[in-house]
Scaffold this active site. Sequence first.
Site, PDB file in Angstrom:
ATOM      1  N   GLY A 102      -2.030 -16.960  -8.882  1.00  0.00           N
ATOM      2  CA  GLY A 102      -2.110 -17.591 -10.197  1.00  0.00           C
ATOM      3  C   GLY A 102      -1.094 -18.685 -10.463  1.00  0.00           C
ATOM      4  CB  SER A 103       1.271 -20.587  -8.352  1.00  0.00           C
ATOM      5  OG  SER A 103       0.404 -21.130  -7.384  1.00  0.00           O
ATOM      6  CG  HIS A 125     -10.636 -27.750  -1.069  1.00  0.00           C
ATOM      7  ND1 HIS A 125     -11.147 -26.523  -0.741  1.00  0.00           N
ATOM      8  CD2 HIS A 125     -10.559 -28.458   0.095  1.00  0.00           C
ATOM      9  CE1 HIS A 125     -11.367 -26.474   0.570  1.00  0.00           C
ATOM     10  NE2 HIS A 125     -11.022 -27.631   1.093  1.00  0.00           N
ATOM     11  CG  ASP A 149     -14.806 -27.128  -1.076  1.00  0.00           C
ATOM     12  OD1 ASP A 149     -14.587 -26.752  -2.238  1.00  0.00           O
ATOM     13  OD2 ASP A 149     -14.535 -26.437  -0.070  1.00  0.00           O
TER      14      ASP A 149
END
Length: 224
Positions: free
Chosen positions: A44-45, A141, A177
């Site tokens: 969760g940074s 990403h 992506d």
Amino acid sequence: MPAFSDPSDHQAADQALLQPPLQNDSSAPSQPPLRLGVMASGNGSNFEALATAIEAGTLHAELVLLIVNNPGCGAVARAERLQIPHKVVDHRRWTIREELDQELVRTFQAASVDAVVMAGWMRIVTPVLIHAFADRLLNIHPSLLPSFRGLDAIGQALKAGVCISGCTVHLVSEELDAGPILAQAAVPVLDTDDHASLAERIHRQEHRLLPHAVQLAASRWTQG
């Protein structure tokens, strides 16, 4: 597209890839804060990086709801410490991806979010979620897309022997992506790098890049 360099190592190697950094939208304070939903699977940074930018006034938004798919993951502890509402939607309860995404859509819509950020969500999402938040579903990403799409982008970069890697914030499309790129940050890949050291360098840039990319997207939505 806007990009940031890695200020910590080999600055000259970065400069060839860079364009001017993102600027905050000066009209943002005249608009209500963007109501953000966030999806996370792990530490969760990046979620906390968004909260930090909001507190600092560099991101004109409100974190309305965090959804995690792994009970007890680090993102939950961060949400509790920051007093941000959170909910566990454990993907193991659904055998059909579309049904999981329907639950995500229901939960976010009930919270009246304006946009959703995938900040380390380690599940492939379906058109159910993508279309519910068309052009308002963002992902970060750990590569310079379109290179190294999919799982373990950092490992892919090391295996390929590239000398520059980085991270990308993009809009989510049905192709993995491959959605429109909002912003990128480049970092050098050092001869001494292993997976952990390169990941740490990329994560530092993710924490800078993600809030700026969200602010950029928000300014475009406001103008549109």
